[in-house]
Design a protein around this motif. Structure first.
Motif, short mmCIF file in Angstrom:
data_model
loop_
_atom_site.label_atom_id
_atom_site.label_comp_id
_atom_site.label_asym_id
_atom_site.label_seq_id
_atom_site.Cartn_x
_atom_site.Cartn_y
_atom_site.Cartn_z
N VAL A 5 22.01 39.20 54.92
CA VAL A 5 22.18 40.56 54.39
C VAL A 5 21.81 40.57 52.90
CG1 VAL A 5 23.85 42.39 53.93
CG2 VAL A 5 24.02 41.04 56.03
N PRO A 6 20.96 41.49 52.44
CA PRO A 6 20.70 41.56 51.00
C PRO A 6 22.00 41.70 50.23
CG PRO A 6 19.13 42.93 52.20
CD PRO A 6 20.15 42.47 53.21
N VAL A 7 22.13 40.93 49.18
CA VAL A 7 23.40 40.87 48.46
C VAL A 7 23.70 42.20 47.76
CG1 VAL A 7 22.40 39.96 46.32
CG2 VAL A 7 24.78 39.45 46.90
N ASP A 8 24.93 42.62 47.84
CA ASP A 8 25.42 43.77 47.08
C ASP A 8 26.32 43.20 46.00
OD1 ASP A 8 26.67 45.97 46.04
OD2 ASP A 8 27.40 46.76 47.94
N TRP A 9 25.81 43.12 44.79
CA TRP A 9 26.55 42.46 43.71
C TRP A 9 27.89 43.12 43.45
CZ3 TRP A 9 24.93 37.86 43.00
CH2 TRP A 9 23.58 37.53 43.05
N ASP A 10 28.00 44.41 43.73
CA ASP A 10 29.26 45.11 43.49
C ASP A 10 30.40 44.57 44.36
OD1 ASP A 10 28.18 46.74 41.57
OD2 ASP A 10 27.79 48.41 42.94
N THR A 11 30.07 43.89 45.47
CA THR A 11 31.11 43.36 46.35
C THR A 11 31.59 41.98 45.92
OG1 THR A 11 29.57 42.23 47.89
CG2 THR A 11 30.06 44.58 48.29
N ILE A 12 30.96 41.38 44.93
CA ILE A 12 31.26 39.99 44.57
C ILE A 12 32.11 39.96 43.29
CG2 ILE A 12 30.27 37.80 43.81
CD1 ILE A 12 27.98 38.26 45.70
N GLU A 13 33.32 39.43 43.44
CA GLU A 13 34.28 39.31 42.34
C GLU A 13 34.50 37.84 42.02
OE1 GLU A 13 39.04 40.23 41.49
OE2 GLU A 13 38.10 40.88 43.36
N ILE A 14 34.46 37.48 40.75
CA ILE A 14 34.70 36.09 40.34
C ILE A 14 36.19 35.79 40.47
CG2 ILE A 14 34.47 34.40 38.50
CD1 ILE A 14 31.81 35.47 39.65
N SER A 15 36.51 34.75 41.25
CA SER A 15 37.92 34.39 41.44
C SER A 15 38.31 33.11 40.71
CB SER A 15 38.23 34.24 42.93
OG SER A 15 37.46 33.21 43.52
N GLY A 16 37.33 32.30 40.35
CA GLY A 16 37.65 31.06 39.64
C GLY A 16 36.41 30.44 39.03
N VAL A 17 36.61 29.72 37.93
CA VAL A 17 35.53 28.99 37.27
C VAL A 17 36.01 27.57 36.98
CG1 VAL A 17 34.44 31.03 36.25
CG2 VAL A 17 36.26 29.84 35.00
N SER A 18 35.07 26.67 36.85
CA SER A 18 35.41 25.28 36.57
C SER A 18 35.49 24.99 35.08
CB SER A 18 34.38 24.34 37.22
OG SER A 18 34.43 24.45 38.62
N HIS A 19 34.79 25.77 34.28
CA HIS A 19 34.76 25.55 32.84
C HIS A 19 35.55 26.65 32.12
CE1 HIS A 19 31.52 22.91 34.11
NE2 HIS A 19 31.62 22.31 32.95
N GLY A 20 36.51 26.22 31.32
CA GLY A 20 37.41 27.15 30.66
C GLY A 20 36.72 28.18 29.79
N SER A 21 35.54 27.84 29.27
CA SER A 21 34.83 28.78 28.40
C SER A 21 34.40 30.04 29.14
CB SER A 21 33.61 28.09 27.79
OG SER A 21 32.71 27.68 28.82
N LEU A 22 34.41 29.99 30.47
CA LEU A 22 33.99 31.13 31.27
C LEU A 22 35.17 31.91 31.85
CD1 LEU A 22 31.13 29.29 33.19
CD2 LEU A 22 30.86 30.87 31.27
N ALA A 23 36.38 31.60 31.40
CA ALA A 23 37.59 32.17 32.01
C ALA A 23 37.61 33.69 31.96
CB ALA A 23 38.82 31.60 31.32
#
Length: 525
Positions: free
Chosen positions: A341-359
């Motif tokens: 399915v072509p990605v719908d960016w509006d449906t994608i929420e960031i739930s976690g990152v590995s590097h604290g600078s991106l928190a």
């Protein structure tokens, strides 16, 4: 006796009507059940400790058929995320990617590949390489019990690498041996992640050969199949056909019908499964009681972008021309990593990152490919996401099915994990059984206990019956509820005062004890 639950409303896991009884525990097993109104002369059991269970339900411990606690059980002895829900057994090694069997190279690669699921593992002593050694490590003491699936993607990584090609005959023999060794050492089956590299590079003929090995040991195949979006029904049908040809039992992982193309199509999936079941197929499935999914951001990329492993992915992302090709597949063609399915960016929420600078990105929606590319590069593929693509009607329809079981698919990594990690089982009991009446309480408990126990081949778990292991939950049917939400996903549930693993309290009066009675649950034991 060691312990008696006095005047409990017993929902025994069979799906039958509840009954009032005293339930006694001795030596880690259920020693006696004395129903209210028992014949004269049948004495009520006494014990060193008596728990007043008036107004509470006593049920078997819940079995999480799809868990990602492979490192969390070792990292976090408390493990309240699962113990507080009443989970007494988790099935690990899911989606074809986990940490055994491995050699040194494969271990390093798989750690990189699923950092978003389980963390980097820098805080873990990886003192195992085989399935048996990993299970031995669990046997040193964990919060709840755990069973393990041989991860087909890891096996392919070990024997073939990250190349998108058919395995040679010698490589296929190597994979057969690795699967057989894992089954002999106690695995209950094999998993696949057929939208994750490198497992998705395997064709059906290769998977069928590995499933034949699993079937020879009485195990089951648990695929995250090739699509939950465009072509989902064809992907389900492929797995039914493959396991029929292999003579292997099938358990469909997080059997959802997601994305806009599948709204309202759950009955078509269930009709497909009913036809196979009526023809004699051995099939079960699990779902979580929520609509969004959860995975890693890198997982949505097309499969060709993953060939060669994590470092090769990063190199492709750095190259502008290749990155543009990836974007085209994502936004126009429909990436196989994003279920066609072509990605719908509006449906994608960031739930976690590995590097604290991106928190600061946690909790935000991805606003386009440029942002996604930057996050993938700066977080070195360690970003986890929620994908808001599910349909409530499909969720309710599938959970009613006769072979349905519960699985959290709970990823505990990340600042803002999916609330299913902390809330799946009380969500079933509270929202879907009590509040919405989608299932009766007796039916709901059976879905979460005896059905998964039967799939795992466990004859002495999953029901409240004399002689069975005392994996038990005492909960308040009027107040049990998931505390976790999308805003506060690590909030513990309410209404579950007591949880026992093997007759030992892991939750007592609503609080986690320091006990670690959990052990590996191995096939054939």
């Amino acid at each position: 006796m060691d312990l008696v639950f006095r005047d409990a409303e017993v929902v025994d896991g069979t799906g039958g009507a509840s009954y009032r009884a005293d339930v006694a525990v001795e030596g880690g097993r259920i020693a006696a059940i004395v129903k209210e109104g028992a014949a004269a002369g049948c004495l009520r059991p006494t014990a060193r400790r008596v728990v007043d269970a008036e107004g509470l339900v006593l049920s078997p411990g819940f079995i999480d058929m799809h868990a990602h606690s492979d490192l969390a059980l070792l990292r976090d002895p408390d493990h309240s995320a699962k113990a507080a829900q009443g989970v007494t057994l988790e099935v690990l090694g899911q989606d074809g990617l986990s940490y055994a069997p491995v050699d040194d190279r494969t271990l390093a690669e798989v750690r990189r590949a699923i950092t978003g699921w389980n963390g980097s593992g820098d805080d873990i002593d990886f003192d195992w390489r085989t399935v048996g050694e990993y299970l031995d490590r669990l046997d040193r003491g964990i919060a709840v019990n755990a069973a393990y699936l041989v991860p087909q993607g890891t096996v392919r990584m070990y024997a073939v690498g990250w190349e998108d090609r058919p395995a040679t005959e010698s490589e296929l023999d190597h994979m057969r041996r690795l699967v057989a060794e894992g089954m002999e050492q106690g695995a209950v089956g094999m998993s696949s992640g057929l939208t994750y590299t490198p497992g998705m590079y395997a064709k059906d003929a290769e998977l069928t050969e590995l499933c034949r090995v699993v079937a020879g040991y009485g195990g089951y195949y648990c695929p995250h199949h090739r699509s939950y979006g465009a072509g989902a029904l064809e992907a389900y049908e492929e797995m039914v056909r493959l396991t029929r040809d292999a003579g292997c039992a099938l358990h469909l992982a997080h059997a959802t019908m997601n994305f806009g193309v599948n709204e309202g199509r759950a009955p078509e999936l269930l009709a497909l499964l009913d036809e196979a079941l009526d023809a004699g197929a051995d099939i079960s499935l699990d779902t979580y009681p929520y609509t969004p999914g959860c995975t890693t951001l890198v997982a949505v990329l097309p499969s060709w972008a993953g060939e060669g492993g994590p470092e090769a992915v990063l190199a492709r992302l750095r190259d502008d021309a290749t990155a543009e090709r990836i974007r085209h597949h994502l936004e126009v063609v429909g990436s196989d990593g994003c279920h066609g399915v072509p990605v719908d960016w509006d449906t994608i929420e960031i739930s976690g990152v590995s590097h604290g600078s991106l928190a600061d990105w946690v909790g935000r929606r991805v606003d386009g490919w440029d942002t996604a590319r930057r996050l993938l590069l700066e977080d070195r593929l360690g970003t986890t996401i929620l994908q808001h693509v599910g349909h409530e009607e499909n969720v309710r329809t599938i959970m009613r099915h006769r072979v349905h079981t519960g699985g959290s698919d709970g990823i505990l990594q990340g600042t803002k994990p999916h609330p299913r990690a902390y809330g799946t089982f009380p969500q079933y009991l509270g929202r879907y059984a009590r509040d919405l009446g989608v299932l009766s309480l007796e039916e709901c408990v059976a879905h979460l206990t005896s059905r998964p126990a039967a799939r795992l081949g466990l004859r002495d778990r999953g029901v409240v019956r004399e002689g069975c292991v005392a994996d038990l939950v005492l909960f308040d049917p009027d107040t049990v509820a998931a505390g976790s939400t999308y805003e506060s996903p690590r909030t513990l549930p309410t209404g579950i005062p007591h949880v026992l693993v093997g007759g030992t309290f892991v939750i007592e009066d609503g609080r986690r004890t320091d006990a670690l009675p959990g052990r590996s649950v191995r096939r054939g034991r």
